[in-house]
Design an enzyme around this catalytic site. Structure first.
Site, mmCIF file in Angstrom:
data_model
loop_
_atom_site.group_PDB
_atom_site.id
_atom_site.type_symbol
_atom_site.label_atom_id
_atom_site.label_comp_id
_atom_site.label_asym_id
_atom_site.label_seq_id
_atom_site.Cartn_x
_atom_site.Cartn_y
_atom_site.Cartn_z
ATOM 1 N N ASN A 86 4.769 1.425 4.319
ATOM 2 C CA ASN A 86 4.294 0.151 3.780
ATOM 3 C C ASN A 86 3.612 -0.676 4.863
ATOM 4 O OD1 ASN A 86 5.575 1.055 1.496
ATOM 5 N ND2 ASN A 86 7.418 -0.176 1.827
ATOM 6 N N HIS A 106 1.545 3.469 8.547
ATOM 7 C CA HIS A 106 0.211 3.228 7.971
ATOM 8 C C HIS A 106 -0.359 1.880 8.378
ATOM 9 C CE1 HIS A 106 1.353 6.235 4.535
ATOM 10 N NE2 HIS A 106 0.909 6.852 5.615
ATOM 11 N N THR A 129 9.639 6.304 -2.195
ATOM 12 C CA THR A 129 8.335 6.918 -1.967
ATOM 13 C C THR A 129 8.155 8.104 -2.896
ATOM 14 O OG1 THR A 129 6.866 7.994 -0.369
ATOM 15 C CG2 THR A 129 9.232 8.259 0.011
HETATM 16 C C1 BV8 Z 1 -4.540 12.212 7.239
HETATM 17 C C2 BV8 Z 1 -2.252 2.171 4.018
HETATM 18 C C3 BV8 Z 1 -5.625 13.768 8.624
HETATM 19 C C4 BV8 Z 1 -3.415 1.584 3.287
HETATM 20 C C5 BV8 Z 1 -1.796 4.330 2.952
HETATM 21 C C6 BV8 Z 1 -8.656 14.966 1.350
HETATM 22 C C7 BV8 Z 1 -9.413 14.245 2.265
HETATM 23 C C8 BV8 Z 1 -8.827 13.500 3.266
HETATM 24 C C9 BV8 Z 1 -7.455 13.480 3.390
HETATM 25 C C10 BV8 Z 1 -6.729 14.199 2.465
HETATM 26 C C11 BV8 Z 1 -7.294 14.948 1.466
HETATM 27 N N1 BV8 Z 1 -6.289 15.516 0.733
HETATM 28 C C12 BV8 Z 1 -5.092 15.152 1.240
HETATM 29 C C13 BV8 Z 1 -5.345 14.369 2.289
HETATM 30 C C14 BV8 Z 1 -4.399 13.754 3.117
HETATM 31 C C15 BV8 Z 1 -4.209 12.318 2.611
HETATM 32 C C16 BV8 Z 1 -3.264 12.375 1.437
HETATM 33 O O1 BV8 Z 1 -2.087 12.605 1.626
HETATM 34 N N2 BV8 Z 1 -3.780 12.169 0.208
HETATM 35 C C17 BV8 Z 1 -2.909 12.210 -0.951
HETATM 36 C C18 BV8 Z 1 -3.282 11.120 -1.926
HETATM 37 C C19 BV8 Z 1 -3.003 13.589 -1.566
HETATM 38 N N3 BV8 Z 1 -3.612 11.640 3.728
HETATM 39 C C20 BV8 Z 1 -4.395 11.004 4.591
HETATM 40 O O2 BV8 Z 1 -5.583 10.846 4.462
HETATM 41 C C21 BV8 Z 1 -3.661 10.498 5.809
HETATM 42 N N4 BV8 Z 1 -4.383 10.923 6.975
HETATM 43 O O3 BV8 Z 1 -4.117 13.089 6.546
HETATM 44 O O4 BV8 Z 1 -5.290 12.423 8.382
HETATM 45 C C22 BV8 Z 1 -6.880 14.039 7.859
HETATM 46 C C23 BV8 Z 1 -7.991 13.273 8.113
HETATM 47 C C24 BV8 Z 1 -9.185 13.598 7.459
HETATM 48 C C25 BV8 Z 1 -9.242 14.660 6.538
HETATM 49 C C26 BV8 Z 1 -8.078 15.380 6.247
HETATM 50 C C27 BV8 Z 1 -6.898 15.090 6.917
HETATM 51 C C28 BV8 Z 1 -3.576 8.993 5.810
HETATM 52 C C29 BV8 Z 1 -2.787 8.533 4.601
HETATM 53 C C30 BV8 Z 1 -2.517 7.030 4.719
HETATM 54 C C31 BV8 Z 1 -3.097 6.310 3.525
HETATM 55 N N5 BV8 Z 1 -2.752 4.892 3.607
HETATM 56 N N6 BV8 Z 1 -1.479 3.027 3.103
HETATM 57 C C32 BV8 Z 1 -2.975 0.534 2.311
HETATM 58 O O5 BV8 Z 1 -1.772 0.362 2.065
HETATM 59 O O6 BV8 Z 1 -3.881 -0.132 1.778
HETATM 60 S S1 BV8 Z 1 -0.880 5.264 1.909
HETATM 61 C C33 BV8 Z 1 -0.322 4.307 0.638
HETATM 62 O O7 BV8 Z 1 0.279 5.218 -0.265
HETATM 63 C C34 BV8 Z 1 0.778 3.319 0.965
HETATM 64 O O8 BV8 Z 1 1.114 3.269 2.324
HETATM 65 C C35 BV8 Z 1 1.963 3.864 0.191
HETATM 66 O O9 BV8 Z 1 3.147 3.660 0.833
HETATM 67 C C36 BV8 Z 1 1.603 5.290 0.195
HETATM 68 C C37 BV8 Z 1 2.323 6.284 -0.628
HETATM 69 O O10 BV8 Z 1 2.732 5.773 -1.735
HETATM 70 P P1 BV8 Z 1 4.303 5.453 -1.851
HETATM 71 O O11 BV8 Z 1 4.727 4.577 -0.752
HETATM 72 O O12 BV8 Z 1 5.059 6.696 -2.038
HETATM 73 O O13 BV8 Z 1 4.223 4.604 -3.113
HETATM 74 P P2 BV8 Z 1 4.013 5.154 -4.540
HETATM 75 O O14 BV8 Z 1 3.481 4.030 -5.320
HETATM 76 O O15 BV8 Z 1 3.287 6.445 -4.498
HETATM 77 O O16 BV8 Z 1 5.489 5.508 -5.038
HETATM 78 C C38 BV8 Z 1 6.456 4.501 -5.143
HETATM 79 C C39 BV8 Z 1 7.764 5.217 -5.405
HETATM 80 O O17 BV8 Z 1 8.786 4.237 -5.425
HETATM 81 C C40 BV8 Z 1 7.803 5.918 -6.748
HETATM 82 O O18 BV8 Z 1 8.367 7.207 -6.563
HETATM 83 C C41 BV8 Z 1 8.724 5.047 -7.604
HETATM 84 O O19 BV8 Z 1 9.521 5.814 -8.482
HETATM 85 C C42 BV8 Z 1 9.602 4.417 -6.565
HETATM 86 N N7 BV8 Z 1 10.105 3.091 -6.908
HETATM 87 C C43 BV8 Z 1 9.447 2.089 -7.520
HETATM 88 N N8 BV8 Z 1 10.264 1.004 -7.602
HETATM 89 C C44 BV8 Z 1 11.434 1.350 -7.023
HETATM 90 C C45 BV8 Z 1 11.345 2.677 -6.575
HETATM 91 N N9 BV8 Z 1 12.366 3.304 -5.974
HETATM 92 C C46 BV8 Z 1 13.515 2.609 -5.793
HETATM 93 N N10 BV8 Z 1 13.670 1.323 -6.188
HETATM 94 C C47 BV8 Z 1 12.662 0.668 -6.803
HETATM 95 N N11 BV8 Z 1 12.856 -0.608 -7.183
#
Ligand code: BV8
Length: 256
Positions: A110, A127, A196
């Site tokens: 976060n 992040h 997450t």
């Molecule tokens: C990287 C900052 C190497 C910004 C964030 C294609 C091209 C390029 C990259 C990729 C690609 N394919 C895959 C990748 C890698 C990519 C990636 O993982 N993509 C995903 C979508 C498939 N990753 C990257 O790019 C990372 N860098 O890999 O570098 C690279 C470089 C170039 C090319 C290739 C590789 C960088 C990733 C960082 C992104 N930035 N945040 C901003 O915030 O504006 S990530 C963003 O999503 C947030 O930080 C957030 O935290 C994060 C993940 O989401 P979650 O935190 O898990 O939140 P989410 O909403 O998903 O889930 C919430 C959960 O909570 C749910 O499960 C829900 O049930 C639960 N919940 C809800 N309420 C509650 C609860 N649980 C308990 N109690 C509650 N009350």
């Protein structure tokens, strides 16, 4: 009509004993831990002006290159939501956990600064942080700039646009954060994944790395995730309810 309070949660005794005697604990948090502070998670649909956009499409260098004003205003909108929110009981309970564990590391995905506001100390901002601003060209943090009314504002030294100091999709996690996180996971006894979806890499690999080192894996989430089938303990529900009760169960003499 007054609601009858929910019965206290029951926790597996093995989990309670293991946490009570643990010396090295790592916690990974995601957007879910801040949901009860009123901050929308990444997977939730956006509201208001932002309904038409997906967070994943705005949090990218391409989006900023294409429309820097739109991306800057999206972050300003999020900063405003966060500025009007506060840490919830889950954030506060993690501060108590940190106080009890000799070697504790909090890795957060976060960018909302709520763990810092709550009083957590050993935080790895995986992040980045939405309240820090950096030059999009020099990649260094900028604390003050001239407000000419232009959006985004420009760097006072090189005149390129300023941007939030967060890691966008397609950008690398900082070497410092990556190595600190992997170092903490290498020898932790307990790894707790909280709120997450486990979809974003490389953060999503951290719990799996912990499992390779025989760490006990605990998942706290509202719903199953790709990690759930590998977890030793699955505590399904609101983190704001589960974590305070877990800490109270493990250390009953702590002040509430
Ligand atoms: C990287 C900052 C190497 C910004 C964030 C294609 C091209 C390029 C990259 C990729 C690609 N394919 C895959 C990748 C890698 C990519 C990636 O993982 N993509 C995903 C979508 C498939 N990753 C990257 O790019 C990372 N860098 O890999 O570098 C690279 C470089 C170039 C090319 C290739 C590789 C960088 C990733 C960082 C992104 N930035 N945040 C901003 O915030 O504006 S990530 C963003 O999503 C947030 O930080 C957030 O935290 C994060 C993940 O989401 P979650 O935190 O898990 O939140 P989410 O909403 O998903 O889930 C919430 C959960 O909570 C749910 O499960 C829900 O049930 C639960 N919940 C809800 N309420 C509650 C609860 N649980 C308990 N109690 C509650 N009350």
């Amino acid at each position: 009509m007054t609601e009858t309070p929910a019965p206290p949660l029951i926790f597996p005794s093995e989990l309670v004993q293991t946490l009570r005697s643990a010396h090295r604990v790592v916690v990974l948090t995601g957007a879910g831990i801040s949901a009860e502070s009123g901050i929308p998670t990444f997977r939730q649909a956006q509201t208001g002006l932002w309904t038409q956009y997906r967070a994943e499409d705005l949090a990218t260098p391409e989006a900023f290159r294409k429309n820097p004003r739109l991306v800057w205003e999206w972050y300003a909108w999020r900063r405003n939501i966060i500025a009007n929110s506060k840490p919830n009981p889950a954030h506060l309970a993690l501060v108590k956990l940190e106080d009890q564990i000799p070697n504790f590391t909090l890795i957060t995905q976060n960018v909302d600064n709520l763990h810092q506001t709550a009083g957590s100390r050993k935080i790895i901002e995986f992040h980045g942080n939405i309240f820090r601003t950096k030059c999009s060209n020099e990649n260094r943090v900028v604390e003050t700039w001239f407000d000419t009314g232009e959006v985004p504002p420009r760097c006072p030294s090189c005149n390129h646009f300023l941007r939030p100091d967060v890691v966008w999709f397609g950008e690398l996690i900082s070497e410092a954060a990556l190595s600190a996180a992997f170092r903490s996971v290498q020898d932790c006894q307990v790894f707790i994944s909280i709120g997450t979806s486990g979809l974003v890499e490389p953060a999503a690999s951290l719990p799996r790395l912990a499992l390779q080192h025989e760490s006990l894996l605990v998942e706290i989430n509202l719903e199953p995730t790709p990690l759930t089938h590998q977890a030793d303990f699955i505590l399904q529900g609101l983190s704001g309810r589960i974590i305070p009760q877990l800490i109270a169960k493990v250390w009953p003499d702590l002040q509430p």
